[in-house]
Design a protein around this motif. Sequence first.
Motif, PDB file in Angstrom:
ATOM      1  N   GLU A   1       0.781  -1.344  -0.200  1.00  0.00           N
ATOM      2  CA  GLU A   1       0.001  -0.078  -0.001  1.00  0.00           C
ATOM      3  C   GLU A   1       1.041   1.054   0.287  1.00  0.00           C
ATOM      4  OE1 GLU A   1      -3.819   1.904   2.466  1.00  0.00           O
ATOM      5  OE2 GLU A   1      -2.910  -0.017   3.218  1.00  0.00           O
ATOM      6  N   GLN A   2       2.121   1.213   0.729  1.00  0.00           N
ATOM      7  CA  GLN A   2       2.891   2.552   0.776  1.00  0.00           C
ATOM      8  C   GLN A   2       3.434   2.543  -0.526  1.00  0.00           C
ATOM      9  OE1 GLN A   2       4.897   0.973   4.230  1.00  0.00           O
ATOM     10  NE2 GLN A   2       4.473   2.891   5.505  1.00  0.00           N
ATOM     11  N   LEU A   3       3.843   1.655  -1.048  1.00  0.00           N
ATOM     12  CA  LEU A   3       4.646   1.530  -2.357  1.00  0.00           C
ATOM     13  C   LEU A   3       3.737   2.052  -3.621  1.00  0.00           C
ATOM     14  CD1 LEU A   3       6.641  -1.611  -2.362  1.00  0.00           C
ATOM     15  CD2 LEU A   3       7.471   0.504  -2.113  1.00  0.00           C
ATOM     16  N   GLN A   4       2.376   1.598  -3.570  1.00  0.00           N
ATOM     17  CA  GLN A   4       1.283   1.948  -4.397  1.00  0.00           C
ATOM     18  C   GLN A   4       1.018   3.585  -4.057  1.00  0.00           C
ATOM     19  OE1 GLN A   4      -2.454   0.324  -3.806  1.00  0.00           O
ATOM     20  NE2 GLN A   4      -3.250   0.712  -5.842  1.00  0.00           N
ATOM     21  N   TYR A   5       0.841   4.046  -2.780  1.00  0.00           N
ATOM     22  CA  TYR A   5       0.715   5.313  -2.682  1.00  0.00           C
ATOM     23  C   TYR A   5       2.050   6.497  -3.002  1.00  0.00           C
ATOM     24  CZ  TYR A   5      -0.736   9.807  -0.099  1.00  0.00           C
ATOM     25  OH  TYR A   5      -1.224  10.863  -0.151  1.00  0.00           O
ATOM     26  N   ARG A   6       2.996   5.826  -2.988  1.00  0.00           N
ATOM     27  CA  ARG A   6       4.310   6.539  -3.420  1.00  0.00           C
ATOM     28  C   ARG A   6       4.399   6.861  -4.743  1.00  0.00           C
ATOM     29  NH1 ARG A   6       9.750   5.291  -0.317  1.00  0.00           N
ATOM     30  NH2 ARG A   6      10.497   6.354  -2.163  1.00  0.00           N
ATOM     31  N   GLU A   7       3.703   5.709  -5.506  1.00  0.00           N
ATOM     32  CA  GLU A   7       3.517   5.931  -7.039  1.00  0.00           C
ATOM     33  C   GLU A   7       2.537   6.784  -7.502  1.00  0.00           C
ATOM     34  OE1 GLU A   7       2.406   2.770 -10.784  1.00  0.00           O
ATOM     35  OE2 GLU A   7       3.686   1.890  -8.973  1.00  0.00           O
ATOM     36  N   ILE A   8       1.802   6.665  -6.777  1.00  0.00           N
ATOM     37  CA  ILE A   8       0.250   7.498  -7.142  1.00  0.00           C
ATOM     38  C   ILE A   8       0.981   9.199  -6.954  1.00  0.00           C
ATOM     39  CG2 ILE A   8      -1.850   8.244  -6.290  1.00  0.00           C
ATOM     40  CD1 ILE A   8      -2.501   5.489  -5.549  1.00  0.00           C
ATOM     41  N   PHE A   9       1.507   9.250  -5.869  1.00  0.00           N
ATOM     42  CA  PHE A   9       1.944  10.665  -5.414  1.00  0.00           C
ATOM     43  C   PHE A   9       3.033  11.187  -6.480  1.00  0.00           C
ATOM     44  CE2 PHE A   9       4.488  13.874  -3.076  1.00  0.00           C
ATOM     45  CZ  PHE A   9       3.262  14.497  -2.618  1.00  0.00           C
ATOM     46  N   ALA A  10       3.842  10.492  -6.831  1.00  0.00           N
ATOM     47  CA  ALA A  10       5.114  10.678  -7.976  1.00  0.00           C
ATOM     48  C   ALA A  10       4.399  11.060  -9.073  1.00  0.00           C
ATOM     49  CB  ALA A  10       6.020   9.639  -8.267  1.00  0.00           C
ATOM     50  N   LYS A  11       2.865  10.434  -9.364  1.00  0.00           N
ATOM     51  CA  LYS A  11       2.164  10.920 -10.684  1.00  0.00           C
ATOM     52  C   LYS A  11       1.659  12.113 -10.401  1.00  0.00           C
ATOM     53  CE  LYS A  11       1.286   6.199 -12.283  1.00  0.00           C
ATOM     54  NZ  LYS A  11       0.301   5.106 -12.463  1.00  0.00           N
ATOM     55  N   ALA A  12       1.017  12.370  -9.313  1.00  0.00           N
ATOM     56  CA  ALA A  12       0.578  13.647  -8.787  1.00  0.00           C
ATOM     57  C   ALA A  12       1.634  14.729  -9.009  1.00  0.00           C
ATOM     58  CB  ALA A  12      -0.190  13.651  -7.643  1.00  0.00           C
ATOM     59  N   SER A  13       2.678  14.553  -8.524  1.00  0.00           N
ATOM     60  CA  SER A  13       3.719  15.512  -8.406  1.00  0.00           C
ATOM     61  C   SER A  13       4.154  15.855  -9.986  1.00  0.00           C
ATOM     62  CB  SER A  13       5.004  15.082  -7.733  1.00  0.00           C
ATOM     63  OG  SER A  13       5.910  16.079  -7.640  1.00  0.00           O
ATOM     64  N   LYS A  14       4.173  15.000 -10.796  1.00  0.00           N
ATOM     65  CA  LYS A  14       4.788  15.304 -12.253  1.00  0.00           C
ATOM     66  C   LYS A  14       3.559  16.047 -12.855  1.00  0.00           C
ATOM     67  CE  LYS A  14       6.070  13.160 -16.673  1.00  0.00           C
ATOM     68  NZ  LYS A  14       6.028  11.570 -17.196  1.00  0.00           N
ATOM     69  N   HIS A  15       2.339  15.783 -12.728  1.00  0.00           N
ATOM     70  CA  HIS A  15       1.094  16.243 -13.015  1.00  0.00           C
ATOM     71  C   HIS A  15       1.092  17.903 -12.848  1.00  0.00           C
ATOM     72  CE1 HIS A  15      -3.100  17.573 -14.480  1.00  0.00           C
ATOM     73  NE2 HIS A  15      -3.164  17.739 -12.875  1.00  0.00           N
ATOM     74  N   ALA A  16       1.165  18.024 -11.637  1.00  0.00           N
ATOM     75  CA  ALA A  16       1.254  19.385 -11.132  1.00  0.00           C
ATOM     76  C   ALA A  16       2.621  20.240 -11.501  1.00  0.00           C
ATOM     77  CB  ALA A  16       1.380  19.510  -9.364  1.00  0.00           C
ATOM     78  N   SER A  17       3.686  19.738 -11.890  1.00  0.00           N
ATOM     79  CA  SER A  17       4.955  19.965 -12.251  1.00  0.00           C
ATOM     80  C   SER A  17       4.628  20.847 -13.636  1.00  0.00           C
ATOM     81  CB  SER A  17       5.978  19.355 -11.981  1.00  0.00           C
ATOM     82  OG  SER A  17       6.483  19.274 -10.750  1.00  0.00           O
ATOM     83  N   GLU A  18       4.113  19.807 -14.444  1.00  0.00           N
ATOM     84  CA  GLU A  18       3.667  20.169 -15.809  1.00  0.00           C
ATOM     85  C   GLU A  18       2.646  21.388 -15.884  1.00  0.00           C
ATOM     86  OE1 GLU A  18       2.187  16.541 -17.499  1.00  0.00           O
ATOM     87  OE2 GLU A  18       4.322  15.376 -17.472  1.00  0.00           O
ATOM     88  N   ILE A  19       1.874  21.345 -14.974  1.00  0.00           N
ATOM     89  CA  ILE A  19       0.819  22.551 -15.162  1.00  0.00           C
ATOM     90  C   ILE A  19       1.671  24.046 -14.683  1.00  0.00           C
ATOM     91  CG2 ILE A  19      -0.819  23.901 -13.647  1.00  0.00           C
ATOM     92  CD1 ILE A  19      -2.048  21.197 -13.828  1.00  0.00           C
ATOM     93  N   VAL A  20       2.646  23.830 -13.777  1.00  0.00           N
ATOM     94  CA  VAL A  20       3.482  25.009 -13.320  1.00  0.00           C
ATOM     95  C   VAL A  20       4.386  25.484 -14.297  1.00  0.00           C
ATOM     96  CG1 VAL A  20       5.181  25.678 -11.694  1.00  0.00           C
ATOM     97  CG2 VAL A  20       3.165  24.512 -10.774  1.00  0.00           C
ATOM     98  N   LYS A  21       4.742  24.349 -15.111  1.00  0.00           N
ATOM     99  CA  LYS A  21       5.860  25.001 -16.148  1.00  0.00           C
ATOM    100  C   LYS A  21       5.264  25.594 -17.359  1.00  0.00           C
ATOM    101  CE  LYS A  21       9.265  21.197 -15.256  1.00  0.00           C
ATOM    102  NZ  LYS A  21       9.722  19.919 -15.540  1.00  0.00           N
ATOM    103  N   ASP A  22       3.889  25.199 -17.516  1.00  0.00           N
ATOM    104  CA  ASP A  22       3.143  25.741 -18.812  1.00  0.00           C
ATOM    105  C   ASP A  22       2.641  27.141 -18.258  1.00  0.00           C
ATOM    106  OD1 ASP A  22       1.831  26.493 -21.064  1.00  0.00           O
ATOM    107  OD2 ASP A  22       0.849  24.644 -21.263  1.00  0.00           O
ATOM    108  N   PRO A  23       3.055  28.142 -18.778  1.00  0.00           N
ATOM    109  CA  PRO A  23       2.371  29.590 -18.413  1.00  0.00           C
ATOM    110  C   PRO A  23       0.950  29.698 -18.581  1.00  0.00           C
ATOM    111  CG  PRO A  23       4.521  29.912 -19.675  1.00  0.00           C
ATOM    112  CD  PRO A  23       4.155  28.630 -19.744  1.00  0.00           C
ATOM    113  N   VAL A  24       0.396  29.217 -19.782  1.00  0.00           N
ATOM    114  CA  VAL A  24      -0.906  29.281 -20.127  1.00  0.00           C
ATOM    115  C   VAL A  24      -1.837  28.306 -19.194  1.00  0.00           C
ATOM    116  CG1 VAL A  24      -2.509  28.667 -21.834  1.00  0.00           C
ATOM    117  CG2 VAL A  24      -0.523  29.671 -22.554  1.00  0.00           C
ATOM    118  N   LYS A  25      -1.311  27.199 -18.757  1.00  0.00           N
ATOM    119  CA  LYS A  25      -2.128  26.336 -17.907  1.00  0.00           C
ATOM    120  C   LYS A  25      -2.004  26.691 -16.299  1.00  0.00           C
ATOM    121  CE  LYS A  25      -1.317  21.782 -20.318  1.00  0.00           C
ATOM    122  NZ  LYS A  25      -0.703  20.647 -20.101  1.00  0.00           N
TER     123      LYS A  25
END
Length: 103
Positions: free
Chosen positions: A46-70
């Motif tokens: 469960e911890q490993l699965q949650y870490r994977e989900i959080f990594a995806k969420a972090s990547k998603h959030a970073s992509e939004i921050v990097k794109d000025p329009v988004k």
Amino acid sequence: MARVRNNIILKNLSGAVGKKLVFKIINGETFACKYPDRSRVKYTKEQLQYREIFAKASKHASEIVKDPVKKKAYKVKKKTSVYHSALKDYMAAYKKQNYLKNS
């Protein structure tokens, strides 16, 4: 753990110095201790699965921050940053999606 007293330079210092020393503030006092060794920690599935989900969420959030329009178009909630709002929204959507699957 060593307590730091009467030291102007180290007072209210927190964080790691390399991988050898960590400064912490506990109840307003500064402490110095060795860097934690987590090499023997065994995570549950469960911890490993949650870490994977959080990594995806972090990547998603970073992509939004990097794109000025988004970034400009993103709805920020309650005085938080765009990154933290996007992270929270991703995690909430994941939780809702899994809740619906399990129902």
